[in-house]
Design a protein around this motif. Structure first.
Motif, PDB file in Angstrom:
ATOM      1  N   UNK A 282       3.534   0.304   4.881  1.00 56.09           N
ATOM      2  CA  UNK A 282       3.755   1.365   3.893  1.00 56.09           C
ATOM      3  C   UNK A 282       3.797   0.802   2.474  1.00 56.09           C
ATOM      4  N   UNK A 283       4.504  -0.332   2.290  1.00 56.25           N
ATOM      5  CA  UNK A 283       4.670  -0.883   0.940  1.00 56.25           C
ATOM      6  C   UNK A 283       3.610  -1.924   0.572  1.00 56.25           C
ATOM      7  N   UNK A 284       2.792  -2.342   1.551  1.00 57.11           N
ATOM      8  CA  UNK A 284       1.734  -3.331   1.325  1.00 57.11           C
ATOM      9  C   UNK A 284       2.290  -4.696   0.907  1.00 57.11           C
TER      10      UNK A 284
ATOM     11  N   UNK B 223       9.423   3.326  -4.834  1.00 58.92           N
ATOM     12  CA  UNK B 223       8.229   3.174  -3.975  1.00 58.92           C
ATOM     13  C   UNK B 223       8.295   1.938  -3.080  1.00 58.92           C
ATOM     14  N   UNK B 224       9.507   1.569  -2.675  1.00 57.03           N
ATOM     15  CA  UNK B 224       9.687   0.344  -1.895  1.00 57.03           C
ATOM     16  C   UNK B 224      10.341   0.635  -0.535  1.00 57.03           C
ATOM     17  N   UNK B 225      10.203   1.893  -0.096  1.00 56.63           N
ATOM     18  CA  UNK B 225      10.781   2.304   1.174  1.00 56.63           C
ATOM     19  C   UNK B 225      10.018   3.501   1.717  1.00 56.63           C
TER      20      UNK B 225
ATOM     21  N   UNK C  27       2.450   6.190  -8.398  1.00 60.55           N
ATOM     22  CA  UNK C  27       1.952   7.450  -7.845  1.00 60.55           C
ATOM     23  C   UNK C  27       0.704   7.911  -8.584  1.00 60.55           C
ATOM     24  N   UNK C  28       0.260   9.109  -8.263  1.00 62.35           N
ATOM     25  CA  UNK C  28      -0.998   9.605  -8.841  1.00 62.35           C
ATOM     26  C   UNK C  28      -0.923   9.830 -10.344  1.00 62.35           C
ATOM     27  N   UNK C  29       0.297   9.828 -10.905  1.00 61.25           N
ATOM     28  CA  UNK C  29       0.457  10.006 -12.349  1.00 61.25           C
ATOM     29  C   UNK C  29       0.596   8.683 -13.093  1.00 61.25           C
TER      30      UNK C  29
ATOM     31  N   UNK D  65      -2.107  -4.707 -16.796  1.00 62.45           N
ATOM     32  CA  UNK D  65      -0.660  -4.875 -16.719  1.00 62.45           C
ATOM     33  C   UNK D  65      -0.280  -6.043 -15.822  1.00 62.45           C
ATOM     34  N   UNK D  66       0.920  -6.581 -16.021  1.00 64.33           N
ATOM     35  CA  UNK D  66       1.539  -7.428 -15.019  1.00 64.33           C
ATOM     36  C   UNK D  66       1.860  -6.547 -13.821  1.00 64.33           C
ATOM     37  N   UNK D  67       1.742  -7.105 -12.615  1.00 65.87           N
ATOM     38  CA  UNK D  67       2.099  -6.321 -11.432  1.00 65.87           C
ATOM     39  C   UNK D  67       2.368  -7.226 -10.239  1.00 65.87           C
ATOM     40  N   UNK D  68       3.277  -6.797  -9.382  1.00 68.02           N
ATOM     41  CA  UNK D  68       3.512  -7.488  -8.113  1.00 68.02           C
ATOM     42  C   UNK D  68       2.381  -7.124  -7.163  1.00 68.02           C
ATOM     43  N   UNK D  69       1.918  -8.117  -6.418  1.00 67.72           N
ATOM     44  CA  UNK D  69       0.640  -8.021  -5.713  1.00 67.72           C
ATOM     45  C   UNK D  69       0.478  -6.791  -4.822  1.00 67.72           C
ATOM     46  N   UNK D  70       1.433  -6.496  -3.940  1.00 64.54           N
ATOM     47  CA  UNK D  70       1.267  -5.394  -2.997  1.00 64.54           C
ATOM     48  C   UNK D  70       1.152  -4.035  -3.647  1.00 64.54           C
ATOM     49  N   UNK D  71       1.766  -3.877  -4.826  1.00 64.09           N
ATOM     50  CA  UNK D  71       1.730  -2.584  -5.508  1.00 64.09           C
ATOM     51  C   UNK D  71       0.304  -2.181  -5.877  1.00 64.09           C
ATOM     52  N   UNK D  72      -0.550  -3.171  -6.046  1.00 67.63           N
ATOM     53  CA  UNK D  72      -1.958  -2.895  -6.346  1.00 67.63           C
ATOM     54  C   UNK D  72      -2.600  -2.035  -5.263  1.00 67.63           C
ATOM     55  N   UNK D  73      -2.289  -2.357  -4.014  1.00 68.00           N
ATOM     56  CA  UNK D  73      -2.877  -1.622  -2.898  1.00 68.00           C
ATOM     57  C   UNK D  73      -2.472  -0.145  -2.920  1.00 68.00           C
ATOM     58  N   UNK D  74      -1.267   0.151  -3.388  1.00 65.06           N
ATOM     59  CA  UNK D  74      -0.848   1.549  -3.517  1.00 65.06           C
ATOM     60  C   UNK D  74      -1.715   2.282  -4.527  1.00 65.06           C
ATOM     61  N   UNK D  75      -1.955   1.640  -5.673  1.00 69.78           N
ATOM     62  CA  UNK D  75      -2.764   2.274  -6.712  1.00 69.78           C
ATOM     63  C   UNK D  75      -4.226   2.411  -6.294  1.00 69.78           C
ATOM     64  N   UNK D  76      -4.717   1.470  -5.511  1.00 69.35           N
ATOM     65  CA  UNK D  76      -6.107   1.530  -5.058  1.00 69.35           C
ATOM     66  C   UNK D  76      -6.359   2.690  -4.097  1.00 69.35           C
TER      67      UNK D  76
END
Length: 352
Positions: free
Chosen positions: A295-297, A39-41, A218-220, A231-242
């Motif tokens: 795209x990757x936030x 999910x990084x491209x 993703x949605x799953x 969870x621990x998470x890298x900041x931009x990935x949060x925007x994908x889940x939101x």
């Protein structure tokens, strides 16, 4: 007879040129293997590169910097053309001879990249092209966690109702680093007593941890299904889940954390180095880099691309945290071999 010789000579030259063209086309790579995070491209950007060049990008994935390091160690850096390398690892991989030198002659669009990011880590300027930068924090479900999260201790000492619903990133630097920060120490600490305290904290947390694998975006995702609450998470990935659930929240813990930079590198064992550099140069075209950031936030180190980003993106406090937010954050520094070995042993005792 002279005329016949002339005709024969013309035909011979034509045949030679045709054969040379066929050999050249056959020599052109049809595929590059890109070692990256999931999910990084942006797939549409890869399609555009293929349309322009005829070269397809095959992605191979890792789910932590530790896993990527182990994979490259197993293969001795072979089997990949381009790889994403975290800043702290570039010196080590370059020393092993696994990375190809890069400069503005081979990557002209390096001129668009902020020099601060090129020189942020040892050997990065010589062997990497900055891709994105970001931070590490805590993501959680506001509807499943009965209090506002503010500290790493909320994750490392979870309340009983969250046992079995928290996850950690299975990376030695990140996991041990956040435990050290939670205890008020530097994430680069080499002090044996401080590392023992960090290990004790992580060992005590372990029964409550559902997984040490990076969660899907993703949605799953387990965070969306409710299998996980924090969870621990890298900041931009949060925007994908939101994009899927408005109850997803992200916090920069008050104790601070890690500031990271990912770099695009060409593997020295690649037989397709010219095409690999062409791909990296393409990704640093300002318009392409700006699209990819959205795209990757994540925050782009490409200054020309940053100027093309919408104002609300550049002002997003999760993607571009303020200096005040980052006052207790650090980058990973070079550690002595004994300290690295000690951390590897701690990580192994907890995760394996």
């Amino acid at each position: 007879m002279g005329k016949n010789m002339s005709v024969s000579k013309t035909l011979l030259v034509a045949f030679f040129l045709l054969a040379t063209s066929v050999v050249a086309k056959a020599a052109e790579p049809k595929e590059l293997v890109f070692l990256s995070w999931p999910d990084y491209m942006d797939p549409e950007i890869l399609e555009e590169f293929e349309q322009r060049t005829g070269i397809t990008i095959k992605q191979s994935y890792f789910d932590s910097d530790t896993a990527r390091g182990e994979l490259l160690l197993e293969t001795e850096g072979k089997g990949f053309d381009v790889a994403l390398i975290n800043g702290a690892s570039i010196r080590i991989l370059a020393k092993r001879g696994w990375l190809e030198p890069l400069d503005e002659l081979s990557i002209p669009n390096l001129k668009h990249v902020d020099p601060r990011f090129r020189t942020a880590f040892e050997k990065a300027e010589d062997f990497g092209v900055p891709y994105f930068w970001g931070t590490l924090g805590i993501v959680y479900r506001q509807d499943l966690v009965p209090f506002p999260v503010t500290s790493w201790m909320d994750l490392l000492q979870p309340v009983k109702q969250l046992h079995g619903k928290v996850s950690m990133i299975g990376d030695s630097a990140d996991m041990i680093g956040v435990a050290l920060k939670a205890l008020g120490y530097s994430l680069n600490s080499t002090a044996p007593q401080e590392l023992r305290e960090a290990e004790s904290l992580l060992q005590a947390q372990a029964p409550a941890v559902k997984t040490y694998r990076y969660i899907s975006l993703n949605e799953n995702s387990a965070l969306l299904t409710g299998q996980l609450a924090m969870s621990m998470m890298y900041n931009g990935d949060t925007r994908m889940l939101q994009e899927y659930n408005e109850n997803i929240a992200f916090v920069f813990p008050k104790e601070g954390g890690n500031i990271w930079i990912d770099y695009l590198s060409v593997l020295s064992a690649s037989p397709k180095k010219a095409a690999a550099k062409r791909f990296i140069n393409f990704l640093n075209e300002p318009e392409i880099a700006a699209r990819l950031a959205q795209y990757v936030y994540y925050a782009t180190p490409n200054k020309a691309a940053e100027a093309l980003l919408p104002e609300d993106f550049r002002n997003d406090p999760v993607i571009y945290p303020s200096e005040e937010t980052l006052k207790n954050f650090e980058t990973y520094q070079r550690l002595p071999p004994r300290a690295q070995k000690n951390r590897a042993a701690i990580f192994s005792r907890i995760v394996y």
